[in-house]
Design an enzyme around this catalytic site. Sequence first.
Site, mmCIF file in Angstrom:
data_model
loop_
_atom_site.group_PDB
_atom_site.id
_atom_site.type_symbol
_atom_site.label_atom_id
_atom_site.label_comp_id
_atom_site.label_asym_id
_atom_site.label_seq_id
_atom_site.Cartn_x
_atom_site.Cartn_y
_atom_site.Cartn_z
ATOM 1 N N ALA A 1 15.298 7.316 -3.665
ATOM 2 C CA ALA A 1 14.336 6.564 -2.851
ATOM 3 C C ALA A 1 12.889 7.009 -3.049
ATOM 4 O O ALA A 1 12.018 6.640 -2.265
ATOM 5 C CB ALA A 1 14.712 6.683 -1.382
ATOM 6 N N ALA A 2 12.625 7.751 -4.098
ATOM 7 C CA ALA A 2 11.279 8.297 -4.302
ATOM 8 C C ALA A 2 10.215 7.211 -4.403
ATOM 9 O O ALA A 2 9.174 7.281 -3.744
ATOM 10 C CB ALA A 2 11.253 9.181 -5.545
ATOM 11 N N GLY A 3 10.447 6.204 -5.232
ATOM 12 C CA GLY A 3 9.460 5.138 -5.412
ATOM 13 C C GLY A 3 9.255 4.316 -4.156
ATOM 14 O O GLY A 3 8.119 4.007 -3.776
ATOM 15 N N ASP A 4 10.341 3.935 -3.504
ATOM 16 C CA ASP A 4 10.234 3.163 -2.265
ATOM 17 C C ASP A 4 9.489 3.943 -1.193
ATOM 18 O O ASP A 4 8.677 3.389 -0.448
ATOM 19 C CB ASP A 4 11.621 2.786 -1.753
ATOM 20 C CG ASP A 4 12.326 1.779 -2.654
ATOM 21 O OD1 ASP A 4 11.634 1.011 -3.353
ATOM 22 O OD2 ASP A 4 13.569 1.757 -2.651
#
Length: 180
Positions: A129-132
């Site tokens: 979930a890093a980008g989100d």
Amino acid sequence: MKLQKEPLKKSDFLLSQFEINIEAIIEAFQFARDTGVKTLLNPVPASADISEELLNNTDIFIPNKSEAELITGIKIESIETLKKAGKVIQQYGIELVIITLGEKGSYFLYENGKGQIPAQVVRAVDTTAAGDTFIGALSAVLQKDYSNLEEAIQYASRASAMTVQRFGAQPSIPYAKEIL
């Protein structure tokens, strides 16, 4: 599904990815821009063939390194190639490009400047979930005039750093009080 316009009129930003119908995104982005709402596009899942109409209605474009390479055809290996990729993306009238670089931070390019914000140094266990998280945190604090851009990117980087230290997608995303 019909576009719900009233809630959108009260928003600062409209965010989207390619996980919904492109025509719906274009319609929403056109309406948003017409009402002064900034549009933010995260090109996930990545595609080398993005609608020019959609790009022309995008204010902020946030790909990761591999997405930027796919979209522009430019192998990103240096600050110069980051800048070149950012300029290719800006040719569609996009005001702000932020290319996320994982553990190397992020690079931004817009009318009033450019720069690289370093990432927080952490031990990553799950990058799901890093980008989100980065995009959500950024849009939560970014001013519409980008006057706090570097601070907003630093905030988003902290949020992302916290996320990658935890397992899972939703459970790993920190609350604002944790980021501060």
